[in-house]
Design a protein around this motif. Sequence first.
Motif, PDB file in Angstrom:
ATOM      1  N   GLU A 138      12.477   8.247  -4.393  1.00  0.00           N
ATOM      2  CA  GLU A 138      11.259   9.004  -4.142  1.00  0.00           C
ATOM      3  C   GLU A 138      10.012   8.124  -4.305  1.00  0.00           C
ATOM      4  N   ALA A 139       9.996   7.309  -5.373  1.00  0.00           N
ATOM      5  CA  ALA A 139       8.861   6.420  -5.611  1.00  0.00           C
ATOM      6  C   ALA A 139       8.755   5.373  -4.508  1.00  0.00           C
ATOM      7  N   CYS A 140       9.889   4.864  -4.072  1.00  0.00           N
ATOM      8  CA  CYS A 140       9.890   3.851  -3.017  1.00  0.00           C
ATOM      9  C   CYS A 140       9.340   4.397  -1.702  1.00  0.00           C
ATOM     10  N   ALA A 141       9.526   5.692  -1.474  1.00  0.00           N
ATOM     11  CA  ALA A 141       9.041   6.296  -0.234  1.00  0.00           C
ATOM     12  C   ALA A 141       7.518   6.190  -0.147  1.00  0.00           C
ATOM     13  N   TYR A 142       6.833   6.310  -1.278  1.00  0.00           N
ATOM     14  CA  TYR A 142       5.373   6.189  -1.272  1.00  0.00           C
ATOM     15  C   TYR A 142       4.949   4.761  -0.975  1.00  0.00           C
ATOM     16  N   LEU A 143       5.682   3.788  -1.495  1.00  0.00           N
ATOM     17  CA  LEU A 143       5.373   2.387  -1.190  1.00  0.00           C
ATOM     18  C   LEU A 143       5.600   2.094   0.287  1.00  0.00           C
ATOM     19  N   SER A 144       6.645   2.664   0.835  1.00  0.00           N
ATOM     20  CA  SER A 144       6.932   2.447   2.263  1.00  0.00           C
ATOM     21  C   SER A 144       5.808   2.989   3.137  1.00  0.00           C
ATOM     22  N   GLU A 145       5.164   4.082   2.675  1.00  0.00           N
ATOM     23  CA  GLU A 145       4.069   4.668   3.450  1.00  0.00           C
ATOM     24  C   GLU A 145       2.886   3.724   3.586  1.00  0.00           C
ATOM     25  N   VAL A 146       2.715   2.825   2.620  1.00  0.00           N
ATOM     26  CA  VAL A 146       1.597   1.887   2.674  1.00  0.00           C
ATOM     27  C   VAL A 146       2.047   0.501   3.124  1.00  0.00           C
ATOM     28  N   GLY A 147       3.244   0.425   3.689  1.00  0.00           N
ATOM     29  CA  GLY A 147       3.701  -0.810   4.310  1.00  0.00           C
ATOM     30  C   GLY A 147       4.220  -1.873   3.367  1.00  0.00           C
ATOM     31  N   LEU A 148       4.647  -1.487   2.167  1.00  0.00           N
ATOM     32  CA  LEU A 148       5.207  -2.455   1.236  1.00  0.00           C
ATOM     33  C   LEU A 148       6.719  -2.298   1.181  1.00  0.00           C
ATOM     34  N   CYS A 149       7.404  -3.412   1.089  1.00  0.00           N
ATOM     35  CA  CYS A 149       8.868  -3.392   0.952  1.00  0.00           C
ATOM     36  C   CYS A 149       9.190  -2.905  -0.456  1.00  0.00           C
ATOM     37  N   ALA A 150       9.672  -1.686  -0.546  1.00  0.00           N
ATOM     38  CA  ALA A 150       9.799  -1.019  -1.838  1.00  0.00           C
ATOM     39  C   ALA A 150      10.642  -1.805  -2.843  1.00  0.00           C
ATOM     40  N   LYS A 151      11.753  -2.365  -2.402  1.00  0.00           N
ATOM     41  CA  LYS A 151      12.639  -3.072  -3.335  1.00  0.00           C
ATOM     42  C   LYS A 151      11.967  -4.277  -3.976  1.00  0.00           C
ATOM     43  N   GLU A 152      11.014  -4.861  -3.255  1.00  0.00           N
ATOM     44  CA  GLU A 152      10.328  -6.036  -3.786  1.00  0.00           C
ATOM     45  C   GLU A 152       9.224  -5.686  -4.769  1.00  0.00           C
ATOM     46  N   TYR A 153       8.738  -4.442  -4.724  1.00  0.00           N
ATOM     47  CA  TYR A 153       7.549  -4.096  -5.511  1.00  0.00           C
ATOM     48  C   TYR A 153       7.774  -3.057  -6.589  1.00  0.00           C
ATOM     49  N   ILE A 154       8.765  -2.210  -6.461  1.00  0.00           N
ATOM     50  CA  ILE A 154       8.878  -1.039  -7.319  1.00  0.00           C
ATOM     51  C   ILE A 154       8.942  -1.386  -8.806  1.00  0.00           C
ATOM     52  N   ASN A 155       9.546  -2.534  -9.161  1.00  0.00           N
ATOM     53  CA  ASN A 155       9.664  -2.907 -10.571  1.00  0.00           C
ATOM     54  C   ASN A 155       8.693  -4.021 -10.980  1.00  0.00           C
ATOM     55  N   ARG A 156       7.771  -4.367 -10.081  1.00  0.00           N
ATOM     56  CA  ARG A 156       6.786  -5.405 -10.404  1.00  0.00           C
ATOM     57  C   ARG A 156       5.759  -4.870 -11.401  1.00  0.00           C
ATOM     58  N   GLU A 157       5.269  -5.753 -12.265  1.00  0.00           N
ATOM     59  CA  GLU A 157       4.186  -5.380 -13.170  1.00  0.00           C
ATOM     60  C   GLU A 157       2.854  -5.460 -12.446  1.00  0.00           C
ATOM     61  N   LEU A 158       1.922  -4.598 -12.845  1.00  0.00           N
ATOM     62  CA  LEU A 158       0.594  -4.569 -12.225  1.00  0.00           C
ATOM     63  C   LEU A 158      -0.288  -5.614 -12.908  1.00  0.00           C
ATOM     64  N   ASN A 159      -0.112  -6.854 -12.484  1.00  0.00           N
ATOM     65  CA  ASN A 159      -0.832  -7.954 -13.121  1.00  0.00           C
ATOM     66  C   ASN A 159      -1.336  -8.931 -12.070  1.00  0.00           C
ATOM     67  N   ALA A 160      -1.715 -10.117 -12.514  1.00  0.00           N
ATOM     68  CA  ALA A 160      -2.345 -11.097 -11.630  1.00  0.00           C
ATOM     69  C   ALA A 160      -1.405 -11.658 -10.566  1.00  0.00           C
ATOM     70  N   SER A 161      -0.119 -11.374 -10.655  1.00  0.00           N
ATOM     71  CA  SER A 161       0.814 -11.899  -9.651  1.00  0.00           C
ATOM     72  C   SER A 161       0.697 -11.154  -8.317  1.00  0.00           C
ATOM     73  N   LEU A 162       0.001 -10.025  -8.332  1.00  0.00           N
ATOM     74  CA  LEU A 162      -0.183  -9.246  -7.110  1.00  0.00           C
ATOM     75  C   LEU A 162      -1.523  -9.596  -6.469  1.00  0.00           C
TER      76      LEU A 162
END
Length: 237
Positions: A108-132
């Motif tokens: 379900e969470a990945c579906a929201y990432l897909s809506e904004v054009g992000l590859c969900a598997k690559e981002y869903i567990n990423r930390e919200l830090n300077a690497s983004l």
Amino acid sequence: MLELQNICFTADGKDILKNVSLTLGDGFTAVTGPNGGGKSTLAKVVAGLITPTSGKIILDGEDITNLDITERAKKGISFAFQSPVKFKGLTVHDLINLAHGSALSMTEACAYLSEVGLCAKEYINRELNASLSGGELKRIEIAMIIARGTKVSLFDEPEAGIDLWSFQNLIRVFENMRAKIHGTIMIISHQERILNIADSIVLLADGAIQKIGTKEEILPELLNYSGSCSAITEKFS
């Protein structure tokens, strides 16, 4: 419906907003105008980051003028900052869960990432830090707002600091939002491509509304001035 009634805001002896009255129903409204004209201040007033010196803000018939940003969020107002906030220790999945208000499955969470054009598997567990990158953070923030599904979604210059590829995808995201979300979307921007997908455009300069109309009514005047929407800085300063 969101109504601004004679909104004024004064800081350090300067009148930044001057009797701004505006009614926003369902649909996509773009607020444009020169730098320093009061656009970002208007967004912050609506979001509850600052309180107007005078005037009222009415949401679905309720006076929310004196509510802070947290209380307004509970009433159904979302605000995307010009520079997205980083949350050390939180993952993208955590943030989308918080925005939604309940625990979402990974799918379900990945579906929201897909809506904004992000590859969900690559981002869903990423930390919200300077690497983004800035563009990645912008799209994650938009995914969060889509997950909230609020009455009013505010974006302050969402194109700021992102690359061309991210901007092109940003346009598609907003087009999809307009098609799917039944609510008010207000975007502060001076980018022609964003103005071109708006249902209505508000021209704000010197703290006051200069003109309100459809893109067919407003854009030709801006573009004919010198072939660029950036010319509004010169024309209305």
